[in-house]
Motif scaffolding. Sequence first.
Motif, short mmCIF file in Angstrom:
data_model
loop_
_atom_site.label_atom_id
_atom_site.label_comp_id
_atom_site.label_asym_id
_atom_site.label_seq_id
_atom_site.Cartn_x
_atom_site.Cartn_y
_atom_site.Cartn_z
N LEU A 111 -11.94 29.36 -8.46
CA LEU A 111 -10.77 28.49 -8.36
C LEU A 111 -11.19 27.08 -7.95
O LEU A 111 -11.94 26.89 -7.00
CB LEU A 111 -9.77 29.06 -7.36
N LEU A 138 -7.35 37.86 -11.35
CA LEU A 138 -6.98 36.44 -11.42
C LEU A 138 -7.01 35.94 -12.86
O LEU A 138 -6.23 35.07 -13.24
CB LEU A 138 -7.94 35.62 -10.56
N ALA A 139 -7.91 36.50 -13.65
CA ALA A 139 -8.02 36.07 -15.05
C ALA A 139 -6.74 36.36 -15.83
O ALA A 139 -6.45 35.68 -16.83
CB ALA A 139 -9.21 36.74 -15.71
N PRO A 195 -2.46 29.58 -14.26
CA PRO A 195 -2.69 28.70 -13.10
C PRO A 195 -1.44 28.54 -12.23
O PRO A 195 -1.57 28.49 -11.00
CB PRO A 195 -3.09 27.39 -13.76
N LYS A 225 -8.56 27.40 -13.41
CA LYS A 225 -9.28 28.67 -13.52
C LYS A 225 -10.68 28.38 -14.08
O LYS A 225 -11.00 28.69 -15.21
CB LYS A 225 -8.51 29.64 -14.42
N ILE A 274 -1.15 31.60 -10.02
CA ILE A 274 -2.14 31.58 -8.94
C ILE A 274 -1.70 30.61 -7.85
O ILE A 274 -1.81 30.91 -6.65
CB ILE A 274 -3.53 31.21 -9.49
#
Length: 494
Positions: A275, A206-207, A211, A270, A214
């Motif tokens: 989240l 996810l990093a 945004p 983030k 995601i």
Amino acid sequence: MKATMMGCLVCTATLGYAAEQDVAMSDTYWKIWNPEVQTRIDRDIEQHRQADGIFAVADLAAGTEVQVEQLTHDFFFGANIFNFNQLGTPEYNRKYKQLFGTLFNSASIPFYWKKFEMEPNHPRFRAEERDSEEYWNAVAEPKREPHWRRPATDPIVAFCERQGIRLHGHPIIWGNRTWHHPEWLFDQVCPAGEKEAILQLGKDGLAQLTPAEIAELAPVFTRELRRLFQKRVVELAEHYGDRIHSWDVVNESATDYARGAMVPADAICKSHYGLMPGDYTYHAFQAVDRVFPSSVVLNINDYLNNEKYAEQAKHLLARGCRIDVLGSQMHLFNPQQCLDIADGKPLLTPDSIWRQMEILATAGLPIHLSEITITSPGNDERGKAIQAVIARNVYRLWFSIKPMMGITWWNVVDDCGAPGEPAISGLFLRDMQPKPSFHALNDLINHQWKTRTTVTAGADGTVAFRGFCGRYRLSWIDADGNKRQAEVHLVGGT
């Protein structure tokens, strides 16, 4: 000089430990907290916490002797009230509750979402059987109960209203997964496909995404996250209206701001917690301001206490958020920190406190010392004396600072904090026996910082005096021998 300072500043007879234990603090400590520092503190207390008042009182004859007695403080001296009815015996609970209205005039009420709404759509406003004093008195291991330190809130609100206690809700929004986010927020709200994609990527994956990426990966969860945050705000406002006087609207978000994670256009944030809704601090304050009465005070709260935190507050204000108070935390969780302070190491010195408060004051807001932890290392006689001396000195200094509006001690009773917090940071032992730190604060709040005096009514029947800001009772005997009374409010600038 050290023995003289200890006798003056710690009031050994009041604190209940012998004069020979004045050696708790080193000579180096007293060189840091020296007479010049104490003189400045006294001067600033007199300047910033007291006022002159002249009050016209009906039917008061000139020359009458008037007793002036302070009833309440305008300054807030608070504590969390997380162990309401949970201490195991009626006597312990009685002593605990009695503190609110005697030592404390403000109570921080727990609204941690994780335990407040353990099941979706079932907020724990009203008490159930598991919230009763009888339930907790019968529990062998209270810390194992899921709602330990998380009582239902309606009984606390009603109790504080009866006692005339200021109510502070803590917190509405916080990113912390351990203490605040309900398990169901991800488990039950995130659709299976989105959940699988998020878990497969993991934190590192996810990093690497933006945004926007995601939000595209998990559009339903992104939307529901924002909706449920808004729903929580509305439910609290509809249930309590203006009954709770102030709230920590957002807790500990300055780190996300400092990392550049608060981007106005982002749908998702983030956060270093995980989240969160995009730009969540801004949207939380906007939502709260829309639905809570204007009389309710809105606080931001953090432990960061640096330029970035002050900058965050100023940035939110410039964007149109209503923020009324800046909350600042101070936790000495490690007992070694208090031993180091006693030895005179440069930790929590007057100069460092003054510098920190100057930085926070640049936000232009009143400051609330919202969570205070000071341990009594070892809980032996020396450790308890160290806690009392530190508490007394820092309370005096904080009380002297102009923008300060309140100070809130965190865990009142030993061994009643959250896991990871020290079990020896209370003002009371676990059996509700007071420690020297209680006597130190009680001496300040209820004696040194309460005005009691006698004055003579002026020629026009007025009563004039200087005192600490708050509500007062004026008492006198009239010409017919009847006892008369009136109440007045002394505020700053009068």
